[in-house]
Design an enzyme around this catalytic site. Structure first.
Site, PDB file in Angstrom:
ATOM      1  CG  ASP A   1      -1.963  -0.979   1.300  1.00  0.00           C
ATOM      2  OD1 ASP A   1      -2.139  -1.695   0.302  1.00  0.00           O
ATOM      3  OD2 ASP A   1      -2.643  -1.062   2.337  1.00  0.00           O
TER       4      ASP A   1
ATOM      5  CG  HIS B   1       2.441  -8.964   0.438  1.00  0.00           C
ATOM      6  ND1 HIS B   1       1.826 -10.093   0.935  1.00  0.00           N
ATOM      7  CD2 HIS B   1       2.377  -8.037   1.429  1.00  0.00           C
ATOM      8  CE1 HIS B   1       1.407  -9.864   2.171  1.00  0.00           C
ATOM      9  NE2 HIS B   1       1.723  -8.621   2.496  1.00  0.00           N
TER      10      HIS B   1
ATOM     11  CB  SER C   1      11.270   2.727   3.961  1.00  0.00           C
ATOM     12  OG  SER C   1      12.321   3.326   3.255  1.00  0.00           O
TER      13      SER C   1
END
Length: 295
Positions: free
Chosen positions: A98, A155, A258
């Site tokens: 995200d 992911h 980050s």
């Protein structure tokens, strides 16, 4: 190449103040503070952070400060099953996180776009390896920034077999938008972990870039990669230890937030036409497609 661009004076002054700071010392201190399990401390910190950054917990497995043993567990919280569906298209590339798109496009003359007027070297980003750099020369890249309110696990954008992991030591400048616009070669200066995979027909790299207050970066196959920071590039070869990951599998996480950079070879992928800098993306969202080699 980009035309000369000068960021606003206040942005440059804010970034200038970061240079003399002990980046790693501050990050280690934050790391200890976020793992302190005193209930009053961690519950107050979690609730204050949720209010300050308007964190949406509707999709999280746990939703109350008391559910997490410490702040870091809240920050790296897991999502409920089914909240991030993957694309049905077998050629699709999924967003690994995200976040917000910082930049994307072609790697031109061995350079990636950091921001308007700012570029940085692919070879420096990958730890200085000329042979590895050649694999991705004139390829494509996508950079996604994770804000404090975002989900902070990383992911797989597509299926791949792990080949190699590289830890590149460096500074820990903030990766907030104003520093990305003002600190030259930021992503090639900050500490980072480069994970190299063999995809369906082409290799690709997932680069996790550290930042101020990122107490550690870890991967599912290695655990904590940093700290310790060290001063030399370290590499791990996995050719003799086959590790296949599917699209959407968790591959790592930031213990504090980050940036993630995806890198592909020339002619391997095409980014979604509607995708551009400033766009919000969600884990599993289609951000591009393989151009060949998908059965």
């Amino acid at each position: 190449m980009d035309q000369l661009h000068t960021p606003p004076l206040m942005e440059r002054l804010k970034s200038l103040a970061l240079y003399p700071l002990p980046h790693h010392g501050i990050s280690r201190l934050v790391g200890h503070a976020t793992r302190w399990r005193n209930p009053l401390w961690k519950n107050t910190l979690i609730r204050t952070f949720i209010r300050a950054y308007d964190v949406n917990l509707d999709e999280a497995e746990d939703r109350d400060a008391a559910d997490w043993p410490d702040f870091n567990s809240f920050f790296t919280r897991s999502l409920r099953d089914g909240t991030r569906p993957l694309p049905d298209d077998p050629t699709a590339l999924a967003s690994p996180v995200d976040g917000t798109v910082s930049a994307l496009g072609r790697i031109e003359a061995g350079q990636l776009i950091q921001a308007k007027g700012q570029r940085f070297s692919l070879q420096a980003l990958l730890g200085g390896d000329p042979a590895l750099t050649e694999r991705f020369r004139d390829g494509s890249f996508l950079t996604v920034y994770l804000s404090p309110r975002d989900y902070h696990r990383v992911h797989m954008p597509g299926a791949g077999r792990l080949e190699r992991m590289i830890h590149v030591p460096g500074r820990l400048f903030s990766v907030a938008p104003h520093t990305v616009r003002t600190v030259p070669r930021l992503f090639a200066r900050n500490e980072r972990v480069v994970s190299l995979f063999q995809g369906p027909s082409e290799p690709f790299a997932v680069i996790m870039v550290g930042a101020m207050c990122v107490a550690s970066i870890e991967t599912v196959w290695h655990g904590v990669v940093t700290p310790p920071a060290g001063r030399r590039v370290r590499a791990w070869d996995y050719h003799d230890d086959s590790r296949d990951l599917r699209q959407g599998d968790e591959m790592g996480r930031f213990n504090m937030g980050s940036t993630v950079i995806l890198v592909y070879p020339r002619g391997a992928v095409r980014w979604a036409e509607a995708l551009g800098p400033g766009d919000t993306v969600r884990l599993g969202q289609k951000v591009g497609a393989w151009l060949q080699g998908i059965e």
